[in-house]
Design a protein around this motif. Structure first.
Motif, mmCIF file in Angstrom:
data_model
loop_
_atom_site.group_PDB
_atom_site.id
_atom_site.type_symbol
_atom_site.label_atom_id
_atom_site.label_comp_id
_atom_site.label_asym_id
_atom_site.label_seq_id
_atom_site.Cartn_x
_atom_site.Cartn_y
_atom_site.Cartn_z
ATOM 1 N N MET A 138 0.833 -1.213 0.000
ATOM 2 C CA MET A 138 0.000 0.000 0.000
ATOM 3 C C MET A 138 0.860 1.252 0.000
ATOM 4 O O MET A 138 0.511 2.265 -0.595
ATOM 5 C CB MET A 138 -0.923 0.005 1.224
ATOM 6 N N SER A 141 2.512 1.640 -3.610
ATOM 7 C CA SER A 141 1.550 1.963 -4.674
ATOM 8 C C SER A 141 0.798 3.265 -4.373
ATOM 9 O O SER A 141 -0.233 3.544 -4.981
ATOM 10 C CB SER A 141 0.565 0.807 -4.875
ATOM 11 N N GLU A 142 1.298 4.036 -3.448
ATOM 12 C CA GLU A 142 0.771 5.375 -3.086
ATOM 13 C C GLU A 142 -0.617 5.340 -2.454
ATOM 14 O O GLU A 142 -1.270 6.365 -2.344
ATOM 15 C CB GLU A 142 0.749 6.311 -4.312
ATOM 16 N N GLU A 143 -1.079 4.147 -2.032
ATOM 17 C CA GLU A 143 -2.405 4.066 -1.415
ATOM 18 C C GLU A 143 -2.422 4.794 -0.066
ATOM 19 O O GLU A 143 -3.427 5.415 0.306
ATOM 20 C CB GLU A 143 -2.831 2.599 -1.236
ATOM 21 N N ASP A 145 -0.511 7.383 0.673
ATOM 22 C CA ASP A 145 -0.533 8.815 0.322
ATOM 23 C C ASP A 145 -1.949 9.240 -0.052
ATOM 24 O O ASP A 145 -2.379 10.348 0.289
ATOM 25 C CB ASP A 145 0.412 9.097 -0.854
ATOM 26 N N ALA A 146 -2.646 8.346 -0.773
ATOM 27 C CA ALA A 146 -4.022 8.664 -1.191
ATOM 28 C C ALA A 146 -4.914 8.861 0.043
ATOM 29 O O ALA A 146 -5.735 9.780 0.078
ATOM 30 C CB ALA A 146 -4.570 7.555 -2.072
#
Lengths: 277, 259
Positions: A138, A141-143, A145-146
């Protein structure tokens, strides 16, 4: 954490040879910083467990993942640990003519030490590694950050439900490990080696005190906090690793999470045992 | 004279030895779409991430309505973040959640809307972006272009005041690109949000942008309207624009994924 420290020492081995005092100072600062970061990570996640709205659904999902799905492996390892204890205990005790104490030896070993420690190590291997990998993926995959950009606290969303689930599941898994282990000891000691079942269980009843059970549960709760904190921490900071990025970083984080958790569990076990005795 | 809504003042940012921003100055005005162009790997996404606080500058100031971001209290930053939305270059969808859950996530986690209202808003966005009948699918089951549209739907579902788009149309076919551009433009006209778009879709993106900023070597080389950009006599700007039109710029063709 200990391995991270060892890694840090190896990386700076040249400077150790050239200037050992500077290197030692740097190593101590690194250890203190890491301990501080992990402690803050834990306290924030623990605090956010109680923030509203409660994440009941997520906690139940994590109880299913960390707790329910570990039942089989806990039963398996518990049964064979108890059987080995029964076998070894019998052959040792019989030399002193006190094989009747087998029940007490098996039960006390399991309830005080082996149950909490081995259950924690099994949960680390089964669930802790998965947690570290999940959080690590996570992160890369920038999740995470999201989540941050959506004003969703990543610690509350990702770590707190896992922590709550582990704190609930671990004592139950430990209790299961103890019970199955005692039955395993009965199978090997009583059914296979001929000790009376009545003596086996009556010795357990007379020797095991509530303090032993409470101590085992305290250990299991501490280990639950250690497993989730270390594994989530390793995954959460995958992107800051100097040795590897991306998939390699996740694999290194997963390995570190399992090894560090196991080492910390054993160290904490000694500390807790010395405090509880 | 108009006051900028978001302003970068002499912002520096380095990652180790890599100096990404070298004194960037940029003004973004309320209710306008500002497009940031520049070479791939030039720091456009880094610039965008500074706005939403994912990255902090080494030095310099970022101001919102004249107030420095670094001086804001935690609650003020939180309130600001709630009004912003970010569409990631790599979509950053949650692999373990369905498409519906992905789009509904910001509403479920940050608002107290009823399930029926959340459902209405999510379905509304899915219809507008032609994302029908994929509610129960997972991101890994979708094409790259479809994932982009899901990410766009998630960014717009909260009706934000400021939307940051990191290459929203990379990987889409020309028809979808046009529809995404139209959607950004229509939404901007309808809701009047402030948009910041990082894009290589030149000249298409200029049709929906009121302002363009070109980032070069960590600094804003040009800032102004798309018409002024076309008339710019700066050799670096001309070279970049011509390179894009002919598709032979050093790594700056439209399909580049790295910013």
């Amino acid at each position: 954490m200990v391995l991270a420290a060892i890694r840090f020492v190896i990386m700076s081995q040249l400077s150790v040879l050239l200037n050992p005092i500077t290197a030692l100072g740097r190593w101590i600062i690194f250890i203190v910083q890491e301990m501080g970061r992990i402690a803050i990570f834990f306290f924030k996640s623990f605090y956010l467990m109680f923030s509203r709205p409660f994440q009941i659904k997520k906690i139940l999902q994590q109880i299913h993942f960390i707790g329910s799905k570990s039942v089989f492996v806990i039963c398996l390892t518990g049964a064979f640990t108890g059987m080995v204890l029964g076998l070894q205990g019998y052959h040792t005790l019989v030399k002193f003519g006190s094989s009747g104490f087998l029940g007490a030896v098996v039960a006390l070993s399991l309830i005080r030490e082996l149950g909490p420690v081995l259950a924690a190590i099994m949960v680390t291997g089964r669930a802790g590694s998965a947690i570290a990998a999940e959080v690590g993926i996570m992160r890369i995959s920038e999740e995470i950050d999201a989540l941050d950009t959506m004003d969703i606290n990543p610690l509350r969303f990702l770590v707190s439900p896992k922590l709550a689930a582990a704190l609930i599941s671990m004592p139950l898994l430990t209790a299961l490990f103890d019970v199955v282990g005692i039955i395993g000891g009965y199978i090997s000691g009583s059914l296979l080696l001929g000790i009376s079942g009545g003596i086996y269980f009556s010795r357990i009843e007379t020797s095991v005190e509530m303090a032993d059970v409470t101590g085992g549960f305290i250990k299991s709760i501490v280990f639950a906090a250690v497993i989730v904190t270390i594994c989530c921490f390793q995954g959460y900071y995958t992107h800051t690793r100097r040795e590897g990025f991306g998939a390699k970083g996740v694999s290194l984080s997963t390995t570190s999470a399992v090894v560090i958790s196991c080492v910390i569990i054993l160290i904490t076990d000694y500390v807790l045992t010395s405090l509880l005795l | 004279m108009r006051e900028p809504f978001i302003q970068f003042k002499n912002v520096y940012k380095s990652f180790g030895e890599n100096h990404v921003l070298n004194g960037a100055d940029l003004s973004i005005y309320k209710g306008e779409i500002t497009t940031i162009i520049g070479k791939s790997g030039g720091g456009k996404s880094v610039l965008l991430k500074h706005i939403i606080g994912l990255i902090e500058q080494d030095s310099g100031n970022i101001l919102f309505d004249g107030q420095p971001l670094s001086n804001m209290k935690k609650a003020e930053k939180k309130a600001l973040k709630r009004k912003c939305s970010y569409m990631f270059q790599g979509t950053a969808l949650f692999d373990s959640l369905t498409i519906y859950e992905n789009i509904a996530l910001p509403l479920k986690e940050t608002t107290r809307l009823s399930d029926s209202e959340i459902n209405r808003r999510v379905k509304d966005k899915m219809d507008q972006l032609d994302l029908n009948d994929i509610d129960e699918k997972y991101p890994s089951q979708l094409s790259g272009g479809m994932k982009k549209r899901v990410a766009l739907a998630r960014a717009l579902v909260t009706d934000p005041e400021t939307v940051l788009f990191d290459e929203p149309t990379t990987g889409l076919d020309p028809i979808r690109k046009k529809s995404v551009h139209e959607m950004i433009s229509n939404y901007q006209l309808k809701f009047g949000f402030t948009g910041v778009v990082v894009s290589h879709d030149i000249p298409d993106i200029f049709h929906i942008s009121q302002r363009v900023a070109m980032l070069n070597d960590g600094r804003i080389l040009f800032e102004g309207s798309p018409d002024k950009l076309a008339q710019s006599s700066d050799p670096a700007v001309k070279e970049f624009i011509q390179g894009l039109y002919t598709g032979n710029d050093n790594g700056c063709i439209q399909t580049d994924k790295k910013n």
